[in-house]
Scaffold this motif. Structure first.
Motif, short mmCIF file in Angstrom:
data_model
loop_
_atom_site.label_atom_id
_atom_site.label_comp_id
_atom_site.label_asym_id
_atom_site.label_seq_id
_atom_site.Cartn_x
_atom_site.Cartn_y
_atom_site.Cartn_z
N HIS A 17 21.63 -30.37 -90.14
CA HIS A 17 22.30 -31.15 -88.76
C HIS A 17 23.01 -32.23 -89.58
N SER A 24 31.07 -30.71 -89.50
CA SER A 24 30.92 -30.03 -88.42
C SER A 24 30.63 -31.06 -86.81
N ALA A 65 24.65 -32.56 -82.44
CA ALA A 65 23.23 -32.28 -82.70
C ALA A 65 22.53 -33.77 -83.45
N THR A 66 23.54 -34.08 -84.17
CA THR A 66 22.36 -35.57 -84.60
C THR A 66 23.26 -36.37 -83.83
N ARG A 116 29.57 -29.70 -84.51
CA ARG A 116 28.54 -28.59 -83.47
C ARG A 116 27.24 -29.83 -84.54
N SER A 117 27.23 -30.03 -85.50
CA SER A 117 26.21 -31.12 -86.45
C SER A 117 26.24 -32.31 -85.33
N GLY A 167 25.38 -30.89 -93.17
CA GLY A 167 26.07 -30.58 -91.48
C GLY A 167 27.43 -31.79 -91.10
#
Length: 141
Positions: free
Chosen positions: A104, A113, A119-120, A115-116, A108
């Motif tokens: 990610h 991204s 997440a990060t 989503r990444s 990502g």
């Protein structure tokens, strides 16, 4: 406390970034270490050969440096049990987060991204929180 090593950190980040770019360029694959590791465990997936090679390089590179006489310091101020617990907790998080920090955070984000990015941001927020709690509330290791 850990040492502040900006040059070594920069060099390490540069090598990780270059390896991720090379893997994407030459193989068209994302360098998510969890997926790479999972690909060499039974049942083997169709990409197991390059995944095994990638992981072998990650293990052999420091060994080659050590054999060549370059001093490497792998000492950790954290006790082994805490590293094991951290690994288990990370493995659980990787499962729920559909990927690891390398997949990610490095690959990502480079692909923009959303989503990444989410997440990060979650990884980093909890890393800051955990570091604060361990060092300032529990007194550190």
């Amino acid at each position: 406390m850990t040492e502040f090593t900006p040059l070594m950190s920069f060099a390490g980040g540069l090598m990780i970034g270059l390896s991720a770019v090379a893997l994407m360029y030459f193989c068209g694959r994302i360098a998510g270490m969890t997926a790479i590791l999972g690909g060499i465990l039974p049942p083997l997936d169709r990409d197991w050969a390059w995944k095994a090679t990638f992981l072998a390089g990650a293990v052999l590179a420091p060994a080659i440096l050590a054999i060549s006489g370059i001093r490497l310091d792998f000492a950790s101020p954290v006790p082994v049990y805490a590293v094991i617990v951290g690994g288990v907790v990370t493995g659980i998080g990787v499962t729920f987060g559909s990927g690891c920090t390398s997949g990610h955070g490095i690959c990502g984000l480079a692909r923009f991204s959303k989503r990444s990015a989410a997440a990060t941001l979650t990884f980093m927020a909890f890393a800051f929180l955990t570091t604060f709690v361990v060092r300032h509330i529990f007194g550190g290791f």
